[in-house]
Design a protein around this motif. Structure first.
Motif, PDB file in Angstrom:
ATOM      1  N   ARG A  98      29.552  37.664  80.764  1.00  0.00           N
ATOM      2  CA  ARG A  98      29.878  36.591  80.185  1.00  0.00           C
ATOM      3  C   ARG A  98      31.401  36.673  79.598  1.00  0.00           C
ATOM      4  NH1 ARG A  98      24.883  36.609  81.088  1.00  0.00           N
ATOM      5  NH2 ARG A  98      23.568  34.786  80.959  1.00  0.00           N
ATOM      6  N   GLY A  99      31.875  38.040  79.444  1.00  0.00           N
ATOM      7  CA  GLY A  99      33.157  38.163  78.938  1.00  0.00           C
ATOM      8  C   GLY A  99      32.985  38.015  77.588  1.00  0.00           C
ATOM      9  N   ALA A 100      31.789  38.156  76.884  1.00  0.00           N
ATOM     10  CA  ALA A 100      31.525  38.075  75.413  1.00  0.00           C
ATOM     11  C   ALA A 100      31.179  39.396  74.939  1.00  0.00           C
ATOM     12  CB  ALA A 100      30.693  37.110  75.292  1.00  0.00           C
ATOM     13  N   HIS A 101      31.507  39.468  73.409  1.00  0.00           N
ATOM     14  CA  HIS A 101      31.134  40.619  72.873  1.00  0.00           C
ATOM     15  C   HIS A 101      29.715  40.602  72.630  1.00  0.00           C
ATOM     16  CE1 HIS A 101      31.741  43.962  69.863  1.00  0.00           C
ATOM     17  NE2 HIS A 101      30.646  43.115  69.246  1.00  0.00           N
ATOM     18  N   ASP A 102      28.765  39.440  72.626  1.00  0.00           N
ATOM     19  CA  ASP A 102      27.459  39.172  72.372  1.00  0.00           C
ATOM     20  C   ASP A 102      27.124  37.989  72.388  1.00  0.00           C
ATOM     21  OD1 ASP A 102      24.989  39.966  71.602  1.00  0.00           O
ATOM     22  OD2 ASP A 102      25.409  40.554  69.427  1.00  0.00           O
ATOM     23  N   PHE A 103      25.872  37.866  72.724  1.00  0.00           N
ATOM     24  CA  PHE A 103      25.267  36.241  72.753  1.00  0.00           C
ATOM     25  C   PHE A 103      23.855  36.252  72.522  1.00  0.00           C
ATOM     26  CE2 PHE A 103      24.262  37.613  77.147  1.00  0.00           C
ATOM     27  CZ  PHE A 103      23.278  36.730  77.336  1.00  0.00           C
ATOM     28  N   ILE A 104      23.194  35.109  72.335  1.00  0.00           N
ATOM     29  CA  ILE A 104      21.775  34.677  72.242  1.00  0.00           C
ATOM     30  C   ILE A 104      21.632  33.626  72.867  1.00  0.00           C
ATOM     31  CG2 ILE A 104      21.361  35.787  69.931  1.00  0.00           C
ATOM     32  CD1 ILE A 104      21.156  33.213  68.921  1.00  0.00           C
ATOM     33  N   GLY A 105      20.515  33.481  73.593  1.00  0.00           N
ATOM     34  CA  GLY A 105      19.916  32.247  74.550  1.00  0.00           C
ATOM     35  C   GLY A 105      18.777  31.769  73.907  1.00  0.00           C
ATOM     36  N   PHE A 106      18.850  30.485  74.254  1.00  0.00           N
ATOM     37  CA  PHE A 106      17.693  29.603  73.717  1.00  0.00           C
ATOM     38  C   PHE A 106      17.569  28.147  74.608  1.00  0.00           C
ATOM     39  CE2 PHE A 106      19.257  26.045  70.977  1.00  0.00           C
ATOM     40  CZ  PHE A 106      20.385  26.492  70.740  1.00  0.00           C
ATOM     41  N   ASP A 107      16.157  27.797  74.458  1.00  0.00           N
ATOM     42  CA  ASP A 107      16.377  26.241  75.079  1.00  0.00           C
ATOM     43  C   ASP A 107      16.281  25.191  73.922  1.00  0.00           C
ATOM     44  OD1 ASP A 107      16.167  27.488  77.541  1.00  0.00           O
ATOM     45  OD2 ASP A 107      13.726  27.087  77.522  1.00  0.00           O
ATOM     46  N   ASP A 108      17.050  23.987  74.110  1.00  0.00           N
ATOM     47  CA  ASP A 108      17.169  23.040  73.014  1.00  0.00           C
ATOM     48  C   ASP A 108      15.785  22.267  73.386  1.00  0.00           C
ATOM     49  OD1 ASP A 108      17.434  21.381  75.300  1.00  0.00           O
ATOM     50  OD2 ASP A 108      19.348  20.418  74.595  1.00  0.00           O
ATOM     51  N   PRO A 109      15.543  21.361  72.729  1.00  0.00           N
ATOM     52  CA  PRO A 109      14.299  20.618  72.668  1.00  0.00           C
ATOM     53  C   PRO A 109      13.945  19.754  74.028  1.00  0.00           C
ATOM     54  CG  PRO A 109      15.275  20.048  70.485  1.00  0.00           C
ATOM     55  CD  PRO A 109      16.336  20.879  71.416  1.00  0.00           C
ATOM     56  N   SER A 110      14.988  19.635  74.901  1.00  0.00           N
ATOM     57  CA  SER A 110      14.783  19.080  76.001  1.00  0.00           C
ATOM     58  C   SER A 110      14.619  20.042  77.178  1.00  0.00           C
ATOM     59  CB  SER A 110      16.103  18.259  76.552  1.00  0.00           C
ATOM     60  OG  SER A 110      15.849  17.020  76.025  1.00  0.00           O
ATOM     61  N   ASP A 151      16.647  14.576  70.258  1.00  0.00           N
ATOM     62  CA  ASP A 151      17.780  15.674  70.535  1.00  0.00           C
ATOM     63  C   ASP A 151      18.853  15.643  69.799  1.00  0.00           C
ATOM     64  OD1 ASP A 151      15.868  16.658  72.108  1.00  0.00           O
ATOM     65  OD2 ASP A 151      16.973  16.332  74.166  1.00  0.00           O
ATOM     66  N   GLU A 152      19.361  14.484  69.271  1.00  0.00           N
ATOM     67  CA  GLU A 152      20.550  14.082  68.262  1.00  0.00           C
ATOM     68  C   GLU A 152      20.121  14.615  67.066  1.00  0.00           C
ATOM     69  OE1 GLU A 152      22.031   9.971  68.018  1.00  0.00           O
ATOM     70  OE2 GLU A 152      22.245  10.356  65.836  1.00  0.00           O
ATOM     71  N   ILE A 153      18.833  14.657  66.608  1.00  0.00           N
ATOM     72  CA  ILE A 153      18.405  15.253  65.247  1.00  0.00           C
ATOM     73  C   ILE A 153      18.514  16.763  65.501  1.00  0.00           C
ATOM     74  CG2 ILE A 153      16.392  15.674  63.873  1.00  0.00           C
ATOM     75  CD1 ILE A 153      15.406  12.714  64.515  1.00  0.00           C
ATOM     76  N   PHE A 154      18.266  17.295  66.401  1.00  0.00           N
ATOM     77  CA  PHE A 154      18.297  18.752  66.647  1.00  0.00           C
ATOM     78  C   PHE A 154      20.053  19.257  66.574  1.00  0.00           C
ATOM     79  CE2 PHE A 154      19.557  22.389  69.325  1.00  0.00           C
ATOM     80  CZ  PHE A 154      18.862  23.330  68.663  1.00  0.00           C
ATOM     81  N   TRP A 155      20.692  18.518  67.418  1.00  0.00           N
ATOM     82  CA  TRP A 155      22.103  18.696  67.377  1.00  0.00           C
ATOM     83  C   TRP A 155      23.047  18.616  66.186  1.00  0.00           C
ATOM     84  CZ3 TRP A 155      23.984  22.273  70.888  1.00  0.00           C
ATOM     85  CH2 TRP A 155      23.287  22.384  71.992  1.00  0.00           C
ATOM     86  N   THR A 156      22.414  17.560  65.325  1.00  0.00           N
ATOM     87  CA  THR A 156      23.174  17.230  64.308  1.00  0.00           C
ATOM     88  C   THR A 156      22.551  17.847  62.934  1.00  0.00           C
ATOM     89  OG1 THR A 156      21.836  15.101  64.018  1.00  0.00           O
ATOM     90  CG2 THR A 156      24.102  15.070  65.004  1.00  0.00           C
ATOM     91  N   ARG A 157      21.397  18.038  62.958  1.00  0.00           N
ATOM     92  CA  ARG A 157      20.685  18.828  61.740  1.00  0.00           C
ATOM     93  C   ARG A 157      20.361  20.178  61.745  1.00  0.00           C
ATOM     94  NH1 ARG A 157      16.373  14.110  59.781  1.00  0.00           N
ATOM     95  NH2 ARG A 157      17.968  12.296  60.139  1.00  0.00           N
ATOM     96  N   VAL A 158      20.206  20.663  62.819  1.00  0.00           N
ATOM     97  CA  VAL A 158      19.950  22.239  63.160  1.00  0.00           C
ATOM     98  C   VAL A 158      21.427  22.841  63.341  1.00  0.00           C
ATOM     99  CG1 VAL A 158      18.910  24.040  64.460  1.00  0.00           C
ATOM    100  CG2 VAL A 158      17.534  21.907  64.179  1.00  0.00           C
ATOM    101  N   VAL A 185      22.495  12.288  77.314  1.00  0.00           N
ATOM    102  CA  VAL A 185      22.214  11.565  78.207  1.00  0.00           C
ATOM    103  C   VAL A 185      20.637  11.529  78.684  1.00  0.00           C
ATOM    104  CG1 VAL A 185      23.132  10.393  80.285  1.00  0.00           C
ATOM    105  CG2 VAL A 185      24.785  11.500  79.176  1.00  0.00           C
ATOM    106  N   ARG A 186      20.025  10.312  78.665  1.00  0.00           N
ATOM    107  CA  ARG A 186      18.700  10.348  79.036  1.00  0.00           C
ATOM    108  C   ARG A 186      18.514  10.619  80.277  1.00  0.00           C
ATOM    109  NH1 ARG A 186      14.181   8.354  76.624  1.00  0.00           N
ATOM    110  NH2 ARG A 186      15.294   7.179  75.031  1.00  0.00           N
ATOM    111  N   ALA A 187      17.408  11.665  80.637  1.00  0.00           N
ATOM    112  CA  ALA A 187      17.166  12.117  82.033  1.00  0.00           C
ATOM    113  C   ALA A 187      15.711  12.586  81.980  1.00  0.00           C
ATOM    114  CB  ALA A 187      18.286  13.031  82.173  1.00  0.00           C
ATOM    115  N   GLU A 188      15.180  12.945  83.306  1.00  0.00           N
ATOM    116  CA  GLU A 188      13.979  13.009  83.325  1.00  0.00           C
ATOM    117  C   GLU A 188      13.517  14.545  83.109  1.00  0.00           C
ATOM    118  OE1 GLU A 188      11.567  10.882  84.220  1.00  0.00           O
ATOM    119  OE2 GLU A 188      13.013   9.461  84.321  1.00  0.00           O
ATOM    120  N   GLY A 189      14.662  15.311  82.970  1.00  0.00           N
ATOM    121  CA  GLY A 189      14.465  16.909  82.722  1.00  0.00           C
ATOM    122  C   GLY A 189      15.895  17.456  82.437  1.00  0.00           C
TER     123      GLY A 189
END
Ligand SMILES: [Fe+2]
Length: 285
Positions: A98-110, A151-158, A185-189
């Motif tokens: 990733r051309g990065a020094h370090d990183f972590i990964g996680f899944d958002d609520p969706s 998800d707006e709550i996740f991205w704006t509060r967390v 944007v609302r989607a099935e997955g």
């Protein structure tokens, strides 16, 4: 709170690496910085890469966001784990990829795969596109959401995202001065809904429009102008169905303290003030 400084890259799986690389260079106008047997790295600005195609399942779609330092990365992992997100630490090999020094990964609520990236690599020579698309850089993404309110709550509060404007339930969110870096944007997955590159001027949007027509690239929406950000835009479909956008003239939020998001109704006119139709870009339009 997790402080995101900028969007760093997207990683996309593709079953046909050659086809994806051809589109990304000859049509989109990006510059190859590294070509491996199973991946191709492409840049659109001063960074070493902002898009990486990886041979594999096109359902593999990752968005990377830069954080400021190692302490911020460690604190982010703690915050996410406390909220029940499974956090994976990148190995040195994965970070190098990733051309990065370090990183972590996680899944958002969706279920969107998100990576938080430390010290992404920049390159000395300036970005020099494969064609004259007049790209100034990778700018923002639309991200699928199975529940935009949650998800707006996740991205704006967390995280530190702030809503600049809304179109129906779609929040256009900034993490710096740029009007939006992320739209839900609302989607099935889960998935990346579109990938934006900024170009210099309206004329460059229109020049690319003609090129896309000549190469029979499916145009999804536009050319047009967003009433929210003020940007001129065109959306088109690339490999594996991914939608790309060129735009220019996006607003910056100058008064961070006093800015109040406007609410636009969920209708095509809220997406284009010139009357272009979104053509299924967003479900329900
Ligand atoms: Fe966009």
């Amino acid at each position: 709170m997790i402080h995101l400084d900028d969007i760093t890259y997207v990683r996309l799986g593709t079953p046909d690496l050659d086809l994806a690389a051809d589109f990304a260079t000859r049509i989109l106008g990006l510059e190859v910085t590294e070509r491996g047997a199973k991946s191709v790295h492409l840049r659109s600005d001063a960074r070493a890469h902002t898009l990486c195609y990886v041979e594999g399942d096109p359902a593999y779609q990752v968005a990377g966001f830069e954080v400021s330092d190692a302490a911020e990365l460690a604190a982010a992992a703690e915050v996410l784990e406390a909220l029940g997100h499974r956090v994976t630490a990148g190995t040195p090999g994965e970070a190098a990829a990733r051309g990065a020094h370090d990183f972590i990964g996680f899944d958002d609520p969706s279920g969107n795969r998100i990576e938080l990236v430390l010290r992404p690599e920049y390159r000395g020579p300036r970005y020099y596109g494969t064609r004259d698309a007049a790209i100034t850089g990778f700018n923002h993404i639309g991200l699928n959401s199975t529940d935009p309110v949650r998800d707006e709550i996740f991205w704006t509060r967390v995280c530190n995202a702030r809503v600049s404007d809304r179109i129906g339930t779609i929040p256009l969110m900034r993490i710096n001065r740029i009007h939006h870096t992320l739209a839900l944007v609302r989607a099935e997955g889960p998935g990346i809904q579109h990938i934006n590159h900024q170009v210099v001027a309206r004329e460059d949007v229109l020049r690319s429009w003609q090129l896309l027509i000549r190469h029979r690239v499916p145009i999804v929406f536009g050319p047009g102008r967003h009433p929210t950000s003020g940007a001129n835009f065109i959306y088109f479909r690339g490999p594996d169905g991914m939608v790309f956008e060129y735009s220019c003239g996006v607003d910056e939020i100058e008064d961070e303290t006093n800015h109040r998001p406007r609410s636009f109704s969920f209708e095509p006119a809220s997406l284009c003030m010139w009357g272009a139709r979104p053509g299924g870009l967003i479900k329900g339009t």
